[in-house]
Design an enzyme around this catalytic site. Structure first.
Site, PDB file in Angstrom:
ATOM      1  N   GLU A 174       0.861  -1.187   0.000  1.00 26.98           N
ATOM      2  CA  GLU A 174       0.000   0.000   0.000  1.00 26.98           C
ATOM      3  C   GLU A 174       0.890   1.228   0.000  1.00 26.98           C
ATOM      4  O   GLU A 174       1.794   1.341   0.842  1.00 26.98           O
ATOM      5  CB  GLU A 174      -0.938   0.043   1.217  1.00 26.98           C
ATOM      6  CG  GLU A 174      -1.875   1.246   1.132  1.00 26.98           C
ATOM      7  CD  GLU A 174      -2.715   1.529   2.379  1.00 26.98           C
ATOM      8  OE1 GLU A 174      -3.572   2.415   2.312  1.00 26.98           O
ATOM      9  OE2 GLU A 174      -2.478   0.886   3.419  1.00 26.98           O
TER      10      GLU A 174
ATOM     11  N   ASP B 267      -3.124  11.858  -2.004  1.00 23.98           N
ATOM     12  CA  ASP B 267      -3.157  13.327  -2.036  1.00 23.98           C
ATOM     13  C   ASP B 267      -3.556  13.794  -3.439  1.00 23.98           C
ATOM     14  O   ASP B 267      -2.997  13.321  -4.435  1.00 23.98           O
ATOM     15  CB  ASP B 267      -1.779  13.891  -1.668  1.00 23.98           C
ATOM     16  CG  ASP B 267      -1.381  13.531  -0.234  1.00 23.98           C
ATOM     17  OD1 ASP B 267      -2.289  13.247   0.575  1.00 23.98           O
ATOM     18  OD2 ASP B 267      -0.179  13.515   0.064  1.00 23.98           O
TER      19      ASP B 267
ATOM     20  N   GLU C 196      -8.901   4.831   7.104  1.00 21.39           N
ATOM     21  CA  GLU C 196      -9.277   5.907   8.033  1.00 21.39           C
ATOM     22  C   GLU C 196     -10.034   7.024   7.295  1.00 21.39           C
ATOM     23  O   GLU C 196     -11.076   7.499   7.747  1.00 21.39           O
ATOM     24  CB  GLU C 196      -8.021   6.475   8.705  1.00 21.39           C
ATOM     25  CG  GLU C 196      -7.672   5.777   9.998  1.00 21.39           C
ATOM     26  CD  GLU C 196      -6.240   5.262  10.043  1.00 21.39           C
ATOM     27  OE1 GLU C 196      -5.519   5.351   9.038  1.00 21.39           O
ATOM     28  OE2 GLU C 196      -5.858   4.731  11.105  1.00 21.39           O
ATOM     29  N   TYR C 197      -9.501   7.431   6.137  1.00 17.32           N
ATOM     30  CA  TYR C 197     -10.140   8.496   5.363  1.00 17.32           C
ATOM     31  C   TYR C 197     -11.495   8.049   4.824  1.00 17.32           C
ATOM     32  O   TYR C 197     -12.429   8.841   4.752  1.00 17.32           O
ATOM     33  CB  TYR C 197      -9.216   8.940   4.220  1.00 17.32           C
ATOM     34  CG  TYR C 197      -8.259  10.032   4.631  1.00 17.32           C
ATOM     35  CD1 TYR C 197      -7.309   9.811   5.614  1.00 17.32           C
ATOM     36  CD2 TYR C 197      -8.306  11.281   4.041  1.00 17.32           C
ATOM     37  CE1 TYR C 197      -6.433  10.802   6.000  1.00 17.32           C
ATOM     38  CE2 TYR C 197      -7.433  12.291   4.427  1.00 17.32           C
ATOM     39  CZ  TYR C 197      -6.497  12.047   5.402  1.00 17.32           C
ATOM     40  OH  TYR C 197      -5.633  13.036   5.792  1.00 17.32           O
ATOM     41  N   GLU C 198     -11.593   6.805   4.428  1.00 20.04           N
ATOM     42  CA  GLU C 198     -12.858   6.290   3.869  1.00 20.04           C
ATOM     43  C   GLU C 198     -13.964   6.377   4.916  1.00 20.04           C
ATOM     44  O   GLU C 198     -15.088   6.793   4.629  1.00 20.04           O
ATOM     45  CB  GLU C 198     -12.648   4.838   3.423  1.00 20.04           C
ATOM     46  CG  GLU C 198     -13.847   4.205   2.766  1.00 20.04           C
ATOM     47  CD  GLU C 198     -13.510   2.839   2.165  1.00 20.04           C
ATOM     48  OE1 GLU C 198     -12.320   2.454   2.186  1.00 20.04           O
ATOM     49  OE2 GLU C 198     -14.425   2.162   1.687  1.00 20.04           O
TER      50      GLU C 198
ATOM     51  N   GLU D 249       4.911   4.752   3.599  1.00 15.56           N
ATOM     52  CA  GLU D 249       4.453   6.081   4.018  1.00 15.56           C
ATOM     53  C   GLU D 249       5.670   7.010   4.021  1.00 15.56           C
ATOM     54  O   GLU D 249       6.733   6.646   4.482  1.00 15.56           O
ATOM     55  CB  GLU D 249       3.799   6.005   5.409  1.00 15.56           C
ATOM     56  CG  GLU D 249       3.480   7.322   6.074  1.00 15.56           C
ATOM     57  CD  GLU D 249       2.663   8.285   5.225  1.00 15.56           C
ATOM     58  OE1 GLU D 249       1.614   7.908   4.678  1.00 15.56           O
ATOM     59  OE2 GLU D 249       3.104   9.449   5.096  1.00 15.56           O
TER      60      GLU D 249
HETATM   61  N1  SAM Z   1      -4.360   5.860   2.909  1.00 11.59           N
HETATM   62  C1  SAM Z   1      -4.743   6.490   4.150  1.00 11.59           C
HETATM   63  C2  SAM Z   1      -6.242   6.492   4.273  1.00 11.59           C
HETATM   64  O1  SAM Z   1      -6.938   6.255   3.288  1.00 11.59           O
HETATM   65  O2  SAM Z   1      -6.735   6.728   5.393  1.00 11.59           O
HETATM   66  C3  SAM Z   1      -4.122   7.906   4.255  1.00 11.59           C
HETATM   67  C4  SAM Z   1      -4.560   8.892   3.219  1.00 11.59           C
HETATM   68  S1  SAM Z   1      -3.650  10.426   3.304  1.00 11.59           S
HETATM   69  C5  SAM Z   1      -4.690  11.559   2.507  1.00 11.59           C
HETATM   70  C6  SAM Z   1      -2.379  10.173   2.077  1.00 11.59           C
HETATM   71  C7  SAM Z   1      -1.091   9.637   2.667  1.00 11.59           C
HETATM   72  O3  SAM Z   1      -0.217   9.305   1.596  1.00 11.59           O
HETATM   73  C8  SAM Z   1      -0.358  10.616   3.550  1.00 11.59           C
HETATM   74  O4  SAM Z   1      -0.032   9.998   4.779  1.00 11.59           O
HETATM   75  C9  SAM Z   1       0.887  10.975   2.745  1.00 11.59           C
HETATM   76  O5  SAM Z   1       1.999  11.284   3.558  1.00 11.59           O
HETATM   77  C10 SAM Z   1       1.097   9.708   1.937  1.00 11.59           C
HETATM   78  N2  SAM Z   1       1.823   9.929   0.665  1.00 11.59           N
HETATM   79  C11 SAM Z   1       1.501  10.828  -0.293  1.00 11.59           C
HETATM   80  N3  SAM Z   1       2.375  10.793  -1.302  1.00 11.59           N
HETATM   81  C12 SAM Z   1       3.275   9.831  -0.992  1.00 11.59           C
HETATM   82  C13 SAM Z   1       4.434   9.322  -1.644  1.00 11.59           C
HETATM   83  N4  SAM Z   1       4.850   9.835  -2.829  1.00 11.59           N
HETATM   84  N5  SAM Z   1       5.132   8.329  -1.043  1.00 11.59           N
HETATM   85  C14 SAM Z   1       4.721   7.838   0.166  1.00 11.59           C
HETATM   86  N6  SAM Z   1       3.634   8.290   0.831  1.00 11.59           N
HETATM   87  C15 SAM Z   1       2.923   9.271   0.260  1.00 11.59           C
END
Ligand code: SAM
Length: 212
Positions: free
Chosen positions: A43, A117, A193-195, A68
């Site tokens: 993931e 993001d 978590e976001y879902e 992450e």
């Molecule tokens: N996947 C989780 C959820 O659905 O609850 C977290 C969603 S959060 C909006 C997006 C996460 O992706 C953040 O923690 C961010 O730091 C990580 N992220 C974004 N771009 C990334 C990258 N290029 N490499 C690793 N992590 C990344």
């Protein structure tokens, strides 16, 4: 995700046996970090890790790696692993842009992207995890019959992702803009978590599955 710089996060990650340091040295040998040799699913952007921990619990026949970028976020998943260790799950703190330096060709059987993001500005499109630039990276590590599964509540990011798939030379296997009311795609769905947060606000959840 709101980020706080948590003192000690880097040190905790450096000390944790659940987090693989210098991951590029493991390229082509990821099975060695797990007790059993079995398919590897990753993931990217796992956040605090709820989704991948629930998935690893439900599927002991699969090895999982959560990626992450920020140590302060990954720390939360490490703390949960201290309480409930899972032998088939490891973490890496890295930017997924470097994924091809860490995994060998065909080493990964599945890639999950959840609530990535959105990078709303056009000039940042190549930073989106569903951009053609990222699909080209996934192409370098994914097994021939492997797939990418993506969930989001962001309609613009979802539309962009649907358009990028053919541009990247990939195939759209399935998609929905209302996952929780799609009997087929919602089967066995594990919430992130976001879902949970966004669906409780009434936002429909989008999902797509892509392969080549
Ligand atoms: N996947 C989780 C959820 O659905 O609850 C977290 C969603 S959060 C909006 C997006 C996460 O992706 C953040 O923690 C961010 O730091 C990580 N992220 C974004 N771009 C990334 C990258 N290029 N490499 C690793 N992590 C990344």
């Amino acid at each position: 995700m709101r980020l706080r710089n948590i003192p000690g996060a880097d040190a905790a990650i450096a000390e944790s046996s659940y987090c693989i340091k210098e991951p590029e040295t493991q390229k082509g040998h990821w099975q060695e970090v797990f007790p059993s040799s079995q398919p590897l699913h990753i993931e990217i952007g796992m956040g605090k890790g709820r989704f991948i921990m629930d998935l690893a619990t439900a599927h002991p026949e699969v090895n999982y790696i959560g990626i992450e970028r920020y140590s302060s976020v990954l720390l939360r998943a490490l703390q949960k692993m201290e309480v409930t260790p899972l032998p088939n799950l490891k973490f890496i703190c890295m930017d997924a842009a470097d994924i091809a330096e860490v995994f060998a060709p065909e080493e990964v059987a599945r890639i999950y992207l959840n609530f990535s993001d959105p990078w709303p500005k056009d000039r940042h499109a190549k930073r989106r995890l569903t951009s053609r630039q990222f699909f080209a990276r996934y192409d370098l590590v994914l097994a021939k019959d492997g797939r990418v599964e993506f969930k989001t509540d962001n309609q613009d990011l979802f539309t962009f992702s649907l358009e990028e798939i053919p541009e990247a030379g990939w195939r759209l296997d399935a998609s929905t803009r209302d996952l929780h009311h799609d009997e087929n795609l919602n089967k066995g769905n594990i919430m992130t978590e976001y879902e949970e947060k966004f669906s409780s606000l009434g936002n429909p959840i989008c999902k797509l599955i892509a392969s080549r």
